[in-house]
Structure formats: structure tokens, C-alpha cells
Design a protein around this motif. Structure first.
Motif, PDB file in Angstrom:
ATOM      1  N   GLN A  33       0.833  -1.213   0.000  1.00 15.65           N
ATOM      2  CA  GLN A  33       0.000   0.000   0.000  1.00 15.65           C
ATOM      3  C   GLN A  33       0.861   1.253   0.000  1.00 15.65           C
ATOM      4  O   GLN A  33       0.601   2.213  -0.735  1.00 15.65           O
ATOM      5  N   GLN A  34       1.946   1.269   0.817  1.00 15.88           N
ATOM      6  CA  GLN A  34       2.819   2.437   0.848  1.00 15.88           C
ATOM      7  C   GLN A  34       3.523   2.626  -0.494  1.00 15.88           C
ATOM      8  O   GLN A  34       3.680   3.756  -0.967  1.00 15.88           O
ATOM      9  N   ALA A  35       3.963   1.516  -1.084  1.00 14.33           N
ATOM     10  CA  ALA A  35       4.648   1.626  -2.380  1.00 14.33           C
ATOM     11  C   ALA A  35       3.718   2.187  -3.445  1.00 14.33           C
ATOM     12  O   ALA A  35       4.093   3.100  -4.197  1.00 14.33           O
ATOM     13  N   LEU A  36       2.491   1.658  -3.520  1.00 14.66           N
ATOM     14  CA  LEU A  36       1.551   2.144  -4.524  1.00 14.66           C
ATOM     15  C   LEU A  36       1.223   3.616  -4.302  1.00 14.66           C
ATOM     16  O   LEU A  36       1.130   4.394  -5.259  1.00 14.66           O
ATOM     17  N   ALA A  37       1.038   3.994  -3.040  1.00  8.52           N
ATOM     18  CA  ALA A  37       0.739   5.403  -2.752  1.00  8.52           C
ATOM     19  C   ALA A  37       1.887   6.292  -3.174  1.00  8.52           C
ATOM     20  O   ALA A  37       1.680   7.370  -3.751  1.00  8.52           O
ATOM     21  N   GLY A  38       3.131   5.856  -2.892  1.00 10.30           N
ATOM     22  CA  GLY A  38       4.294   6.659  -3.285  1.00 10.30           C
ATOM     23  C   GLY A  38       4.449   6.769  -4.789  1.00 10.30           C
ATOM     24  O   GLY A  38       4.716   7.845  -5.331  1.00 10.30           O
ATOM     25  N   LEU A  39       4.282   5.656  -5.496  1.00  8.35           N
ATOM     26  CA  LEU A  39       4.373   5.686  -6.963  1.00  8.35           C
ATOM     27  C   LEU A  39       3.292   6.586  -7.550  1.00  8.35           C
ATOM     28  O   LEU A  39       3.557   7.404  -8.437  1.00  8.35           O
ATOM     29  N   ALA A  40       2.069   6.432  -7.060  1.00  6.83           N
ATOM     30  CA  ALA A  40       0.952   7.211  -7.601  1.00  6.83           C
ATOM     31  C   ALA A  40       1.155   8.704  -7.349  1.00  6.83           C
ATOM     32  O   ALA A  40       0.855   9.539  -8.209  1.00  6.83           O
ATOM     33  N   ARG A  41       1.672   9.042  -6.170  1.00  4.62           N
ATOM     34  CA  ARG A  41       1.881  10.466  -5.864  1.00  4.62           C
ATOM     35  C   ARG A  41       2.878  11.092  -6.851  1.00  4.62           C
ATOM     36  O   ARG A  41       2.648  12.192  -7.365  1.00  4.62           O
ATOM     37  N   GLN A  42       3.965  10.384  -7.133  1.00  2.00           N
ATOM     38  CA  GLN A  42       4.966  10.929  -8.061  1.00  2.00           C
ATOM     39  C   GLN A  42       4.414  11.021  -9.480  1.00  2.00           C
ATOM     40  O   GLN A  42       4.675  12.000 -10.193  1.00  2.00           O
ATOM     41  N   LEU A  43       3.686  10.000  -9.905  1.00  2.84           N
ATOM     42  CA  LEU A  43       3.105  10.040 -11.250  1.00  2.84           C
ATOM     43  C   LEU A  43       2.109  11.190 -11.370  1.00  2.84           C
ATOM     44  O   LEU A  43       2.046  11.875 -12.400  1.00  2.84           O
ATOM     45  N   ALA A  44       1.324  11.419 -10.313  1.00  5.69           N
ATOM     46  CA  ALA A  44       0.334  12.499 -10.333  1.00  5.69           C
ATOM     47  C   ALA A  44       1.006  13.858 -10.404  1.00  5.69           C
ATOM     48  O   ALA A  44       0.477  14.785 -11.030  1.00  5.69           O
ATOM     49  N   GLU A  45       2.163  14.006  -9.757  1.00  7.80           N
ATOM     50  CA  GLU A  45       2.878  15.286  -9.802  1.00  7.80           C
ATOM     51  C   GLU A  45       3.289  15.640 -11.223  1.00  7.80           C
ATOM     52  O   GLU A  45       3.363  16.809 -11.591  1.00  7.80           O
ATOM     53  N   GLY A 132      -6.358 -10.469  -1.899  1.00  8.32           N
ATOM     54  CA  GLY A 132      -6.393  -9.928  -0.549  1.00  8.32           C
ATOM     55  C   GLY A 132      -6.709  -8.461  -0.563  1.00  8.32           C
ATOM     56  O   GLY A 132      -7.173  -7.897  -1.541  1.00  8.32           O
ATOM     57  N   ASP A 133      -6.415  -7.834   0.549  1.00  6.56           N
ATOM     58  CA  ASP A 133      -6.853  -6.463   0.757  1.00  6.56           C
ATOM     59  C   ASP A 133      -6.289  -5.506  -0.282  1.00  6.56           C
ATOM     60  O   ASP A 133      -6.903  -4.512  -0.613  1.00  6.56           O
ATOM     61  N   GLU A 134      -5.048  -5.775  -0.778  1.00 11.55           N
ATOM     62  CA  GLU A 134      -4.386  -4.821  -1.640  1.00 11.55           C
ATOM     63  C   GLU A 134      -4.617  -5.100  -3.122  1.00 11.55           C
ATOM     64  O   GLU A 134      -4.146  -4.342  -3.968  1.00 11.55           O
ATOM     65  N   ALA A 135      -5.322  -6.175  -3.453  1.00 11.18           N
ATOM     66  CA  ALA A 135      -5.538  -6.502  -4.856  1.00 11.18           C
ATOM     67  C   ALA A 135      -6.372  -5.425  -5.546  1.00 11.18           C
ATOM     68  O   ALA A 135      -6.112  -5.062  -6.698  1.00 11.18           O
ATOM     69  N   GLY A 136      -7.386  -4.895  -4.854  1.00 17.45           N
ATOM     70  CA  GLY A 136      -8.197  -3.833  -5.440  1.00 17.45           C
ATOM     71  C   GLY A 136      -7.379  -2.592  -5.716  1.00 17.45           C
ATOM     72  O   GLY A 136      -7.531  -1.936  -6.755  1.00 17.45           O
ATOM     73  N   LEU A 137      -6.483  -2.247  -4.781  1.00 18.08           N
ATOM     74  CA  LEU A 137      -5.579  -1.111  -4.996  1.00 18.08           C
ATOM     75  C   LEU A 137      -4.710  -1.358  -6.217  1.00 18.08           C
ATOM     76  O   LEU A 137      -4.494  -0.457  -7.035  1.00 18.08           O
ATOM     77  N   SER A 138      -4.184  -2.568  -6.336  1.00 16.99           N
ATOM     78  CA  SER A 138      -3.291  -2.885  -7.455  1.00 16.99           C
ATOM     79  C   SER A 138      -4.034  -2.799  -8.780  1.00 16.99           C
ATOM     80  O   SER A 138      -3.493  -2.291  -9.775  1.00 16.99           O
ATOM     81  N   ARG A 139      -5.275  -3.280  -8.812  1.00 16.40           N
ATOM     82  CA  ARG A 139      -6.053  -3.176 -10.055  1.00 16.40           C
ATOM     83  C   ARG A 139      -6.299  -1.716 -10.421  1.00 16.40           C
ATOM     84  O   ARG A 139      -6.203  -1.333 -11.592  1.00 16.40           O
ATOM     85  N   ALA A 140      -6.612  -0.901  -9.418  1.00 14.60           N
ATOM     86  CA  ALA A 140      -6.836   0.522  -9.691  1.00 14.60           C
ATOM     87  C   ALA A 140      -5.556   1.171 -10.201  1.00 14.60           C
ATOM     88  O   ALA A 140      -5.592   2.019 -11.107  1.00 14.60           O
ATOM     89  N   PHE A 141      -4.414   0.793  -9.637  1.00 11.37           N
ATOM     90  CA  PHE A 141      -3.138   1.361 -10.065  1.00 11.37           C
ATOM     91  C   PHE A 141      -2.837   0.978 -11.505  1.00 11.37           C
ATOM     92  O   PHE A 141      -2.442   1.821 -12.323  1.00 11.37           O
ATOM     93  N   VAL A 142      -3.034  -0.303 -11.830  1.00  8.95           N
ATOM     94  CA  VAL A 142      -2.768  -0.754 -13.202  1.00  8.95           C
ATOM     95  C   VAL A 142      -3.707  -0.059 -14.185  1.00  8.95           C
ATOM     96  O   VAL A 142      -3.305   0.314 -15.302  1.00  8.95           O
TER      97      VAL A 142
END
Length: 930
Positions: A33-45, A132-142
């Protein structure tokens, strides 16, 4: 150059090639979750907001705090399990190529092998069973990566220090590359920078898609070139550096920056890194710079505030200078020393000046404590562990106190790890790794022993449970901390459906720390889940006596009242919880559920809508609102809401079943059967949906299919009284009266208070012409429900057919008083008058009744009235023809039985109506025999 330096250069090259990039390293992540949040934040910038991922991240965080949805009442669908989790599998891809620059300049080569990779990956992913819990986050990220690739030439994701980040992200990244979360375009690239080669066994399926770029040490020519560029040219010194550095880029750079002019200044004795670092420090001529370099080795990470706290005031202007040193790395707000350089400086500081070591760590610990306290002023205690800033200060404070006084602070640090184990695994890893770092930096035997123990524990299948077991077994914890250890172990057992073990842990926690409100509330929650509502309410109440402001305990007690059928108390508790925390979408939804079950449909709809205003992705709330609309008779709105819920999550079997029920109640039997069949394809053992599909078949006149579905439901739940009674009703309508009585009797043995089942059994007896038994059952139904008009009318009908005209008249007149517009009651009353007094006295009543427009969709009733209209009011018309029309209408067996009974009664009349009724009765009987 080193791998991190090369990674930075590749990132710059990628951006020059119109790529959007993001980087994570060991300082950014301790979990997916922390990794995805960090990657997404940089991409959004670089590319603008990633709105869908942001919504998924918010949903993920909310679900970590949300208890299970309200458990539905008997006969309804279960909404969720213990944790709201996402477990779907999808796909993603790794882009092959000879390197970042090569791939970007040769997209055709970069895409080779992509289809081959995808062909076998799905089967491997299914066997591994990830999710698991983070699969939905991963799908949204992809999915966001796909959108970015439509607007940018490349998207490049960099993972630095993979030897460390791979511990947390390795399995997830393999899942991503093996297509578990949805395919991404061929212009997405993944770059790993690590000290070690990729593990052959795990990466073997992807080996053909990976391009290795090994970093070799400097050869002699490269070393001489760098030394010359730094002004180190004396041949003996150059030879000494060549031997000492062994070509390692960082050591060459440090020795070169020391600018030695004689061989003696390059001491080859001792550890190579220590020598290089010591020589570098010695050759810093400015004392403030030298002081700053050593002082800033102590913090785990640096920003300007930490820098200012670590150094003396006179070195205050050296931040930019320090960031420019070759061993200082990092992106964004925080910097850190290269691990080799920091370890060497740490050893030197600890060995050369123990008192300075201790004083400096205490000063930094106190500074972080001040910053932590400042954060706490605006942060409720219950929210502290969720706050990254608070955690960072707490971690750094703990690290520095461990370094200053390992023996004195070990137990408090272990007690913090107990609390961290109650958070997610990423937080727990942060605390265990901080202790591990302190153990490494202090070389304290006790810290090293605990570091090894916790490292082994966290590598297991359930890191939190293993760590807590170790801490409770070996740690010298205080009573409150031991209590919390048992609370968190109990919670892990609860989430794993090991309820009795969970209760044992909560009992131990309460025995050790009787005033631990969370232990009491957690035990209450376990009792609630097990259906022990009284015990749950007692525990929640005890917890609230200790902490009346615990919104979760208040809301959970409300849910226990809800499940126990105490709707008023549930609404009171849930309202009180929302007064404390109005953002609890689950509590608003639960209050809506209490209103729905209490029959307050408007309030229920209002609460479900409020819950959706808080969380628009709350699929349960939108589905439950649809259920409230359905129960209020608003079928179109129900279908709309349930369809919306299914658009959010198409595999919600309960929502499909509820929409099917709404279609059934609206008379859309084919659509009802379609929805219920789809629900059963998802959950084949869903007894309620089977019985509901049986009901749709029954109402559509498909009695064989209805009986089949009811029977299937009863095979799953043999004590399902409603399904038993409904199967009896289907048997009755099919004319199988004895089987009907058997099923309805079985249902009543399970639930003796089912008034409708009593009335239906009475109807089966009446249609089988067992009038006394019928009257007994109707009477029992009316004793349970005195306003049950259909039972009253049917009892009047049975009395009339048994020629007890006075009792029949009493029942039918009572029914007409209650329902003066009831067509069925008026019909039975006119029949009574006809058989008792003759047609001549009531022709006008028949004329008014049969000539009036009929507002009904009941084909059987229409056919019956049409035949009686000819028989009674149109004597000149042919009875035979009217009878054929009646039979051609496909009348149901029970309708034919009732028609024969009516004709038999009319056959006793003293006028010519009797003859027509007898001929009609004979013709229907003859046709039925065929």
C-alpha cells in the motif's frame, strides 16, 4: 558509478524521452500500500491526479477501520465476511528490452515476448492464489497506468535498493508481472536496482523478459581516470588507492576526495570501508564540516530540521554542502547516508567517543519527542498510529533512545512493537526494522537477540501473530502491554475465523488488564459475530463504562442490538456513535438497516443515502437502499439501486438476489429468475436465493420447477421453515393436497407461529374437502393474527361449503367490515346468499359484481368470473362454449378445484341455475379426467 546513481541517470534519460517516472526505495516502503501510494503520488505530480486510484486508496484505508456490515435478518443475504476484502485476479506485463534507453528507442524490440509472457501467466497466478486487501488497490493502479500510457510515450517505474524493498514487494511485483491485476500497455517499464541477482526460482517464468545490467567495479584505467580528475596523481598514492579500494566506486570516490599526497596517508590496515571513510573525514579541513558529517550519520534519515537538531549552531549553513557529498542519497524531503559510509561512521563514533554518542542520541530522541508531542496536540489518541508523521517521530525517538541506552529502553521498545502488531504488517515491519537497525548500530547483545527473533517471526505466514507470540513468551512486558498483546492476538484469531481462540485471548487480556476497554469491546464483537447478542451487549456496555466516547464500541453495541431485534436500542446507540464521529459510514448504514427492519423505510433510505454521501463506493449501502425501496413497494427504485450496486461490484450475489426479488414482486418473473440464477452461479449453496427462485417459479405457475428449487434449498438448510411452507403452497396449487399438508405441517413444527402456513394448510384441507380441519387451521391462524382478512374469508368459505351458513355469514361480514372493497370477500358473500336463499334474491348483486370492470392481473380469477357471468347472468348463452373458454385459459389446478366446488354449491340451487351448474361441472370433470 553506483546502482542508485545509475538509476537516477536512467530516470533523467526516461524523462527526456517523454516518460513519466516514479521511484521507490527502502525509505519509502514497508508494504504494498505504501509503495503504490508513493508511486501514484509521483506520477500524479507529473501527469495530473490519478482519481480512480485515489478513490481506491481512500476506500482501502476506510476498510481497514470498518467493522463488518450489519448481519442481515433471517432469510436475507449475508453481505460480507469479517473483513471487507478484494480477491479478484487480473493481468499485467513486464516490458522486455536491453535496457531503459534501448527500449525507449526501439519499441518494437521492447514489445517482443509480451504475448508469450501472458500466455502462461494466468494459470500460475491462479495456482498461487494471490489477492487480498491490496488486490483492489493494485487493479486501480494498473488501470491508471493504462490511462497514463494513452497520454505519454512511456511510464517507467523504478525500484531502488531491491535487496531491501524486494522483501516487501517481491511477491506483489511478481503478481503484477504475471497478470493478476489487469494488462498494461507495452510502454510501461519496470526497473529494479539491487545488490543481488534476482532469485532464479521465483523469476524463472519471466527470465526471458528481463534484461540484466550488471555494474562492474572500476577497472584500473577507470580508477586512474577518476583519481586524476580529483587531482590525485602521485604514482605511489594511486597504486595504494587501487589496492585499497578494489575498484569499488564509492571507496575510490571517498579516497579521491581526501586528496592524499603520500602513500602513508592511504592506510591499508583495517576494514577497507572504515579506512576510506576515516581518511575522507580526516581530510575535511573545515572543522564545522567535519563535525556536521559525523553528527549527521546518527539519524536514520535527514531533512533540514533533523540536520539542525543534529549539529552545533555554528554549522547551520552546511545543509546544501552536505547534500552534495557523494555518499548522501535520497529524493524529496529526506536524505540518507550510503549504508556503507554510515555504518563506518557509526562504528567510529561509538568506539571513539561513547559519551558523545549517548548525548547526541538523547538530544535527537528528545527533539523527536517534542515534535511527536506537537503532532499529538491536534491528533486524537485513537488516530495516532494511523498518522505517518506521528509514526516517523515515534520511530526515530525509539531508535535514538535504544542507541543511547539499549538496556534501559529495550522493554519500552518491545511494548511499542506490541502496539505496532495491532496495525498493518507494514507498520509492524517499520518497528522491527528500527530495532534491527539499533541492534546493528549498537552491537548490543540483547538487541541483537531480539532482532534475530523478530526477523524470524515477521518472515512467517502471519507476521503479527508470530511477533506477538514471541513478545508474550520472551518479553518482560508490563501488565498493560501484555494485555494489549493478548488483545491483538485475539484480533488476529478473530479475523482468521478462529473465534474460540480469540475469546481465550480476550479473556486473558481482561484478566491481566480489567480496564482495557478495547479488550472488552473486542470480546463483545466476537460474541456478536457468534450470535451471542446478550454477551456481546454486556461486554460493549462494560467497555463503554470505561470509555464512553468510543464510537466503535457504541456502534458495535448498536449492531448487536440490531441483530437481537432491539431496533430502538440499536438506533439509539448508532446515533450516539455518529454524534461522536459523523464520518462512520458503516454506522450510518447500520442505523439505516435498523430502520428498515423496523419498517421505517423513509428513514432507512435517508440513512443509506447519508452513508453513500460519506462513501460513494459503499456497495452494500446502495444495495440495502434498494432493499428498503423494495420492501416499501417502490420496485423501480429498488431495481435502480441494486443495479448501481452491481455496477460497483458485479459479483454481489446478495444484490443480484435482491434485484431478482424486486422483479418478482413487480411481476417480472422471467427477469427475477434470470437474476436469481446468476446469483446462484456465483454462490451455488445460497439457500435463500434458491428458495426465492422457487417462489418466482411458483408465482409464474411453474410448480415443478418451484418444488425442485425449494427442495434444493432444503437440502442445504433442512430447517428452512419458509421454504418448507412455500413448497407446500406449490404442492397445493398443483393440486397435491396431501403433500402440501405434509410440508406445511413440517414448517409449523419448526415455526409454530407462521400464520400464513396455518392458513395455507387450512386451504389445502378445504380444497381436499376436509372442512373441519380447514376451519381449525384458519382459526389458529386468526388467533395469531386477528386482522388476517384472507384467513377470515377462507374460513367463511369453508363454513359455507360445509353448509354452516350462520358461521359463514359471520366471518364474511366481519371480513367485509375490515375490507369493504375486497372483490374476493364480496364474491364469497354473494355465493353464500345464492346457495342459502336462491339466485332470485341476489341476481342484482351478481350483476353488479360480475359486470364491474376487474382491476386484476390474476388470469385464474378473470377466467372464473367470465364463466360465472355466462352461467348466472346470460342463461341464453351456451354453457358448453363458456366452459371450453374457461378450460382453454390454462387454469391452474387449484383454480379448477375451486371452480368445481363453486359449481357443486350452485348445483344445489332450487332453480334452473342448478341444471346449468351441473352440466358445467360435468364437462369440467370429464375434461380433467382426460
Amino acid at each position: 558509478m553506483g546502482k542508485s546513481t545509475l538509476l537516477r541517470q536512467w530516470q533523467e534519460a526516461a524523462r527526456r524521452a517523454d516518460a513519466v517516472t516514479a521511484v521507490v526505495d527502502e525509505n519509502d516502503v514497508h508494504g504494498v500500500q505504501q509503495a503504490l501510494a508513493g508511486l501514484a503520488r509521483q506520477l500524479a505530480e507529473q501527469a495530473g491526479p490519478l482519481k480512480e486510484f485515489d478513490k481506491a486508496l481512500e476506500q482501502f484505508r476506510r476498510e481497514q477501520e470498518t467493522p463488518a456490515e450489519p448481519v442481515p435478518a433471517e432469510g436475507e443475504a449475508s453481505v460480507s465476511s469479517r473483513m471487507v476484502t478484494q480477491a479478484a485476479l487480473g493481468a499485467a506485463s513486464l516490458i522486455p528490452g536491453a535496457g531503459v534507453v534501448t527500449a525507449m528507442t526501439n519499441p518494437d524490440a521492447a514489445a517482443q515476448g509480451l504475448d508469450r509472457l501472458r500466455s502462461g501467466a494466468r494459470a500460475r497466478a491462479q495456482r498461487r492464489g494471490r489477492g487480498g486487501d491490496e488486490a483492489g488497490l493494485s487493479r486501480a493502479f494498473v488501470a491508471e497506468l493504462g490511462r497514463l500510457c494513452g497520454r505519454h510515450r512511456w511510464v517507467v517505474l523504478f525500484f531502488d535498493t531491491w535487496e531491501q524493498t524486494g522483501r516487501y514487494l517481491g511477491g506483489w511485483l511478481l503478481g503484477l508481472l504475471e497478470e493478476e491485476f489487469g494488462p498494461v500497455p507495452a510502454n510501461v517499464m519496470v526497473v529494479l536496482a539491487g545488490r543481488d541477482e534476482l532469485a532464479e526460482r521465483e523469476w524463472a517464468p519471466l527470465r526471458a523478459q528481463v534484461a540484466d545490467v550488471p555494474l562492474e567495479v572500476f577497472d584500473e584505467a577507470e580508477t586512474r581516470s577518476l583519481l586524476a580528475a580529483r587531482g590525485v596523481t602521485e604514482p605511489g598514492v594511486v597504486e595504494a588507492v587501487l589496492q585499497l579500494s578494489m575498484g569499488l566506486p564509492l571507496l575510490v570516490e571517498l579516497l579521491a576526495l581526501a586528496r592524499p599526497s603520500a602513500v602513508e596517508e592511504v592506510d591499508a590496515g583495517g576494514d577497507v570501508a572504515d579506512v576510506a571513510v576515516e581518511r575522507f573525514v580526516q581530510w575535511i579541513t573545515d572543522p564545522h564540516q567535519r563535525e556536521a558529517v559525523l553528527a549527521c550519520a546518527l539519524p536514520l534519515q535527514l531533512n533540514e530540521d533533523v540536520f539542525a537538531a543534529a549539529i552545533r549552531p555554528e554549522a547551520g549553513g552546511l545543509w546544501e554542502w552536505l547534500c552534495g557529498q557523494p555518499f548522501v542519497n535520497g529524493r524529496g524531503d529526506f536524505k540518507h547516508y550510503h549504508a556503507v559510509v554510515r555504518s563506518s561512521m557509526i562504528r567510529q563514533l561509538r568506539a571513539h567517543s561513547p559519551q558523545r554518542w549517548t548525548a547526541a542520541h538523547l538530544r535527537l530522541a528528545d527533539t523527536h519527542a517534542i515534535w511527536r508531542t506537537a503532532v499529538e496536540e491536534s491528533l486524537p489518541e485513537a488516530k495516532r498510529w494511523e498518522d505517518p508523521g506521528w509514526r516517523r517521530h515515534r520511530l526515530d525517538e525509539t531508535y535514538h533512545r535504544l542507541c543511547a541506552h539499549p538496556g534501559a529502553y529495550l522493554t519500552p521498545a518491545l511494548e511499542q512493537i506490541v502496539q505496532a502488531a495491532g496495525e498493518d504488517t507494514a507498520v509492524l515491519r517499520q518497528w522491527t526494522e528500527t530495532l534491527e537497525q539499533a541492534a546493528h548500530d549498537t552491537a548490543d547483545a540483547d538487541l541483537l537477540s531480539w532482532s534475530d527473533r523478530l526477523r524470524d517471526a515477521i518472515a512467517g505466514d502471519d507476521p503479527a501473530l508470530a511477533c506477538l507470540t514471541s513478545l508474550l513468551t520472551h518479553g518482560q512486558l508490563s501488565a498493560p502491554a501484555r494485555g494489549w498483546g493478548h488483545v491483538h492476538r485475539g484480533r488476529r484469531f478473530y479475523l482468521a475465523d478462529r473465534d474460540e481462540e480469540a475469546l481465550t485471548e480476550f479473556d486473558q487480556a481482561i484478566a491481566i488488564a480489567p480496564h482495557n476497554a478495547r479488550a472488552l469491546a473486542s470480546r463483545g464483537e466476537t460474541h456478536r459475530w457468534l450470535g451471542r447478542h446478550d454477551q456481546a451487549i454486556t461486554d460493549f456496555t462494560a467497555a463503554l463504562d470505561i470509555d464512553p466516547t468510543d464510537a466503535w464500541a457504541l456502534g458495535s453495541r448498536g449492531q448487536a442490538h440490531l441483530q437481537a431485534g432491539h431496533y430502538d436500542q440499536a438506533i439509539t446507540d448508532l446515533t450516539a456513535a455518529l454524534d461522536i464521529d459523523p464520518t462512520l459510514a458503516w454506522a450510518v448504514g447500520a442505523r439505516g438497516e435498523a430502520h428498515r427492519l423496523a419498517g421505517h423505510y423513509d428513514q432507512a433510505v435517508a440513512d443509506y443515502t447519508a452513508a453513500l454521501n460519506i462513501d460513494p463506493t459503499y456497495d452494500w449501502a446502495v444495495g440495502a437502499r434498494g432493499q428498503a425501496h423494495r420492501e416499501a413497494g417502490h420496485y423501480d427504485q429498488a431495481i435502480t439501486d441494486l443495479t448501481t450496486a452491481l455496477n460497483i461490484e458485479p459479483t454481489l450475489a446478495w444484490a443480484l438476489a435482491q434485484r431478482g426479488e424486486a422483479h418478482r414482486e413487480a411481476g417480472h418473473y422471467d427477469q427475477a429468475i434470470t437474476d436469481l440464477t446468476t446469483a446462484l452461479n456465483i454462490e451455488p449453496t445460497y439457500a435463500w436465493a434458491l428458495a426465492e427462485r422457487g417462489e418466482a417459479h411458483r408465482q409464474a405457475g411453474h410448480y415443478d420447477q418451484a418444488v425442485t428449487d425449494y427442495t434444493a434449498a432444503l437440502n442445504i438448510e433442512p430447517t428452512y421453515a419458509w421454504a418448507l411452507g412455500s413448497r407446500g403452497q406449490a404442492h397445493r396449487q398443483a393440486g397435491h393436497y396431501d403433500q402440501a399438508v405434509t410440508d406445511l405441517t413440517a414448517a409449523l413444527n419448526i415455526e409454530p407461529t407462521l400464520d400464513w402456513a396455518l392458513a395455507q394448510r387450512g386451504e389445502a384441507h378445504r380444497q381436499a374437502r376436509r372442512y373441519d380441519q380447514a376451519i381449525t387451521d384458519y382459526t389458529a391462524a386468526l388467533d395469531l393474527n386477528p386482522t388476517y382478512a384472507w384467513a377470515l374469508i377462507s374460513r367463511g368459505q369453508a363454513h359455507r361449503q360445509a353448509r354452516r351458513y350462520d358461521q359463514a355469514r359471520e366471518d364474511l361480514e366481519r371480513a367485509l367490515e375490515a375490507e369493504p372493497d375486497s372483490l374476493g370477500c364480496m364474491f364469497e358473500k354473494v355465493m353464500l346468499d345464492t346457495v342459502e336463499f336462491g339466485l332470485g334474491t341476489c341476481v342484482e348483486q351478481w350483476r353488479q359484481l360480475l359486470a364491474s370492470p376487474m382491476v386484476t392481473a390474476d388470469a385464474d380469477l378473470i377466467g372464473c368470473f367470465d364463466l360465472l357471468k355466462v352461467l348466472i347472468l346470460e342463461p341464453e348463452a351456451g354453457v358448453a362454449e363458456a366452459t371450453e373458454v374457461f378450460l382453454a385459459g390454462g387454469q391452474e389446478p387449484d383454480a379448477v378445484t375451486d371452480m368445481l366446488d363453486y359449481l357443486a354449491e350452485l348445483s344445489t340451487a332450487s332453480d334452473e341455475l342448478a341444471g346449468r351448474a351441473q352440466r358445467c361441472h360435468q364437462r369440467i370433470t370429464e375434461r380433467a379426467a382426460l
